[in-house]
Each structure stands twice: as C-alpha cells, then as structure tokens.
Design a protein around this motif. Structure first.
Motif, PDB file in Angstrom:
ATOM      1  N   GLU A 154     108.852 -22.942 -18.914  1.00 59.88           N
ATOM      2  CA  GLU A 154     109.633 -22.320 -17.971  1.00 59.88           C
ATOM      3  C   GLU A 154     109.167 -22.524 -16.369  1.00 59.88           C
ATOM      4  O   GLU A 154     110.071 -23.041 -15.574  1.00 59.88           O
ATOM      5  CB  GLU A 154     109.748 -20.852 -18.158  1.00 59.88           C
ATOM      6  N   LEU A 155     107.825 -22.539 -16.097  1.00 59.50           N
ATOM      7  CA  LEU A 155     107.374 -22.889 -14.897  1.00 59.50           C
ATOM      8  C   LEU A 155     107.687 -24.394 -14.528  1.00 59.50           C
ATOM      9  O   LEU A 155     107.773 -24.657 -13.608  1.00 59.50           O
ATOM     10  CB  LEU A 155     106.019 -22.528 -14.599  1.00 59.50           C
ATOM     11  N   GLU A 156     107.369 -25.405 -15.604  1.00 60.37           N
ATOM     12  CA  GLU A 156     107.574 -26.726 -15.585  1.00 60.37           C
ATOM     13  C   GLU A 156     109.138 -26.998 -15.263  1.00 60.37           C
ATOM     14  O   GLU A 156     109.433 -27.862 -14.329  1.00 60.37           O
ATOM     15  CB  GLU A 156     107.361 -27.596 -16.784  1.00 60.37           C
ATOM     16  N   ASN A 157     110.059 -26.271 -15.697  1.00 60.61           N
ATOM     17  CA  ASN A 157     111.465 -26.459 -15.251  1.00 60.61           C
ATOM     18  C   ASN A 157     111.830 -26.002 -13.990  1.00 60.61           C
ATOM     19  O   ASN A 157     112.558 -26.752 -13.348  1.00 60.61           O
ATOM     20  CB  ASN A 157     112.537 -25.551 -16.451  1.00 60.61           C
ATOM     21  N   TYR A 158     110.762 -25.132 -13.330  1.00 60.88           N
ATOM     22  CA  TYR A 158     111.230 -24.478 -12.114  1.00 60.88           C
ATOM     23  C   TYR A 158     110.642 -25.544 -11.201  1.00 60.88           C
ATOM     24  O   TYR A 158     111.477 -25.822 -10.136  1.00 60.88           O
ATOM     25  CB  TYR A 158     110.784 -23.047 -11.773  1.00 60.88           C
ATOM     26  N   THR A 159     109.365 -26.144 -11.342  1.00 59.99           N
ATOM     27  CA  THR A 159     108.683 -26.668 -10.327  1.00 59.99           C
ATOM     28  C   THR A 159     108.735 -28.199 -10.572  1.00 59.99           C
ATOM     29  O   THR A 159     108.555 -29.118  -9.620  1.00 59.99           O
ATOM     30  CB  THR A 159     107.053 -26.596 -10.567  1.00 59.99           C
ATOM     31  N   SER A 160     109.495 -28.773 -11.711  1.00 67.85           N
ATOM     32  CA  SER A 160     109.290 -30.067 -12.057  1.00 67.85           C
ATOM     33  C   SER A 160     108.048 -30.900 -12.126  1.00 67.85           C
ATOM     34  O   SER A 160     108.141 -32.075 -11.813  1.00 67.85           O
ATOM     35  CB  SER A 160     110.442 -30.911 -11.270  1.00 67.85           C
ATOM     36  N   THR A 161     106.969 -30.101 -12.473  1.00 68.82           N
ATOM     37  CA  THR A 161     105.698 -30.572 -12.620  1.00 68.82           C
ATOM     38  C   THR A 161     105.160 -30.199 -13.808  1.00 68.82           C
ATOM     39  O   THR A 161     105.154 -28.975 -14.402  1.00 68.82           O
ATOM     40  CB  THR A 161     104.836 -30.284 -11.356  1.00 68.82           C
ATOM     41  N   GLU A 162     104.076 -30.978 -14.361  1.00 70.27           N
ATOM     42  CA  GLU A 162     103.766 -30.559 -15.538  1.00 70.27           C
ATOM     43  C   GLU A 162     102.449 -29.306 -15.202  1.00 70.27           C
ATOM     44  O   GLU A 162     101.924 -29.297 -14.558  1.00 70.27           O
ATOM     45  CB  GLU A 162     102.959 -31.816 -16.162  1.00 70.27           C
ATOM     46  N   VAL A 163     102.550 -28.241 -16.233  1.00 73.60           N
ATOM     47  CA  VAL A 163     101.727 -27.160 -16.236  1.00 73.60           C
ATOM     48  C   VAL A 163     100.639 -27.415 -17.437  1.00 73.60           C
ATOM     49  O   VAL A 163     101.174 -27.175 -18.530  1.00 73.60           O
ATOM     50  CB  VAL A 163     102.444 -25.922 -16.348  1.00 73.60           C
ATOM     51  N   ASN A 164      99.346 -27.925 -17.226  1.00 72.95           N
ATOM     52  CA  ASN A 164      98.459 -28.097 -18.344  1.00 72.95           C
ATOM     53  C   ASN A 164      97.873 -26.821 -18.431  1.00 72.95           C
ATOM     54  O   ASN A 164      97.790 -25.777 -17.903  1.00 72.95           O
ATOM     55  CB  ASN A 164      97.367 -29.251 -17.955  1.00 72.95           C
ATOM     56  N   HIS A 165      97.290 -26.893 -19.756  1.00 74.97           N
ATOM     57  CA  HIS A 165      96.694 -25.794 -20.504  1.00 74.97           C
ATOM     58  C   HIS A 165      95.507 -25.178 -19.614  1.00 74.97           C
ATOM     59  O   HIS A 165      95.161 -24.064 -19.685  1.00 74.97           O
ATOM     60  CB  HIS A 165      96.304 -25.951 -21.937  1.00 74.97           C
ATOM     61  N   GLY A 166      94.772 -26.000 -19.178  1.00 73.11           N
ATOM     62  CA  GLY A 166      93.605 -25.858 -18.470  1.00 73.11           C
ATOM     63  C   GLY A 166      93.832 -24.951 -17.183  1.00 73.11           C
ATOM     64  O   GLY A 166      93.099 -24.349 -16.480  1.00 73.11           O
ATOM     65  N   ARG A 167      95.089 -24.978 -16.796  1.00 76.62           N
ATOM     66  CA  ARG A 167      95.429 -24.088 -15.308  1.00 76.62           C
ATOM     67  C   ARG A 167      96.192 -22.912 -15.968  1.00 76.62           C
ATOM     68  O   ARG A 167      96.202 -21.894 -15.426  1.00 76.62           O
ATOM     69  CB  ARG A 167      96.341 -25.186 -14.511  1.00 76.62           C
ATOM     70  N   LEU A 168      97.143 -23.176 -17.008  1.00 79.88           N
ATOM     71  CA  LEU A 168      98.133 -22.022 -17.461  1.00 79.88           C
ATOM     72  C   LEU A 168      97.214 -20.838 -17.790  1.00 79.88           C
ATOM     73  O   LEU A 168      97.380 -19.681 -17.484  1.00 79.88           O
ATOM     74  CB  LEU A 168      99.020 -22.393 -18.444  1.00 79.88           C
ATOM     75  N   TYR A 169      96.321 -21.052 -18.782  1.00 83.37           N
ATOM     76  CA  TYR A 169      95.658 -19.865 -19.434  1.00 83.37           C
ATOM     77  C   TYR A 169      94.578 -19.316 -18.838  1.00 83.37           C
ATOM     78  O   TYR A 169      94.549 -17.870 -18.922  1.00 83.37           O
ATOM     79  CB  TYR A 169      95.106 -20.322 -20.781  1.00 83.37           C
ATOM     80  N   PRO A 170      93.864 -19.940 -18.168  1.00 84.01           N
ATOM     81  CA  PRO A 170      93.031 -19.211 -17.029  1.00 84.01           C
ATOM     82  C   PRO A 170      93.546 -18.061 -16.064  1.00 84.01           C
ATOM     83  O   PRO A 170      93.105 -17.238 -15.946  1.00 84.01           O
ATOM     84  CB  PRO A 170      92.270 -19.928 -16.425  1.00 84.01           C
ATOM     85  N   ASN A 171      94.843 -18.613 -15.830  1.00 85.64           N
ATOM     86  CA  ASN A 171      95.563 -17.983 -14.634  1.00 85.64           C
ATOM     87  C   ASN A 171      96.479 -16.882 -15.219  1.00 85.64           C
ATOM     88  O   ASN A 171      96.402 -15.566 -15.070  1.00 85.64           O
ATOM     89  CB  ASN A 171      96.629 -18.742 -13.777  1.00 85.64           C
ATOM     90  N   LEU A 172      96.659 -17.029 -16.638  1.00 85.10           N
ATOM     91  CA  LEU A 172      97.148 -15.745 -17.572  1.00 85.10           C
ATOM     92  C   LEU A 172      96.319 -14.701 -17.775  1.00 85.10           C
ATOM     93  O   LEU A 172      96.325 -13.618 -17.563  1.00 85.10           O
ATOM     94  CB  LEU A 172      98.118 -16.210 -18.706  1.00 85.10           C
ATOM     95  N   ASN A 173      95.024 -15.226 -17.997  1.00 82.32           N
ATOM     96  CA  ASN A 173      93.840 -14.398 -18.258  1.00 82.32           C
ATOM     97  C   ASN A 173      93.588 -13.510 -16.958  1.00 82.32           C
ATOM     98  O   ASN A 173      93.193 -12.493 -17.008  1.00 82.32           O
ATOM     99  CB  ASN A 173      92.724 -14.988 -18.883  1.00 82.32           C
ATOM    100  N   THR A 174      93.681 -14.196 -15.870  1.00 82.03           N
ATOM    101  CA  THR A 174      93.210 -13.685 -14.732  1.00 82.03           C
ATOM    102  C   THR A 174      94.333 -12.385 -14.284  1.00 82.03           C
ATOM    103  O   THR A 174      94.010 -11.244 -14.015  1.00 82.03           O
ATOM    104  CB  THR A 174      93.357 -14.467 -13.409  1.00 82.03           C
TER     105      THR A 174
END
Length: 99
Positions: free
Chosen positions: A29-49
C-alpha cells in the motif's frame, strides 16, 4: 504524532485504510502511494516501533504472518493530525472530511 517520522505516519494511514493489514500488504500500500520500494529492513523495524509506542497492536495470523491494527491512541493521534491539517490548510479551502 509529531514524534513520529513521516514514514511511520504513512504506515499508520496505510494500516487504517486496509482490511486485516499484514506486513507485506502494508508495504505494498505504501509503495503504491509513494511509487518507491519499501524494503523489509525498513518496514518491519518501523512497524515494531509503532507497536512499542502503543500505536499499533500486533497479533499473529499464522506462523508466518502478523496482523497490525491501530490502537485507540493511534486513532486519537490521527484525528488530531487531521484537525491540525485542516486548520493549516483552511485558507486554501482544502479540508479533509473527518466524519
């Protein structure tokens, strides 16, 4: 909400707008909005935060998948943010329907 990064705020909005949001779906969903790749190394740490801050609740869907839902605190923060945005954009006649 002002202590969150823009990426974290966007994650909250993606969670809010998705039925049964799980990590990969939120990332897409975020990739569709931003048109940039959201990698797991950024996604999951931020969800955990967001979980640690009490804004998101994480629960297991199955052995490999977690579901993420907003807490009441997150909803309150989103409502406050939307009101702040409305106030700041009022002179442009741009408003967000918060009902």
């Amino acid at each position: 909400m002002n202590e969150l990064t823009g990426f974290q705020r966007d994650l909250l909005y993606c969670i809010a707008g998705t039925d049964d949001p799980y990590g990969l779906q939120i990332g897409r969903e975020l990739e569709n909005y931003t048109s940039t790749e959201v990698n797991h190394g950024r996604l999951y740490p931020n969800l955990n935060t967001l979980v640690e801050k009490g804004l998101v609740k994480k629960q297991s869907k199955d052995d490999r998948t977690n579901l993420y839902t907003l807490t009441d605190l997150a909803i309150d923060h989103i409502e406050e943010r939307r009101q702040w945005e409305n106030d700041k954009l009022q002179h442009l006649n741009i408003t967000a329907d918060t009902e």
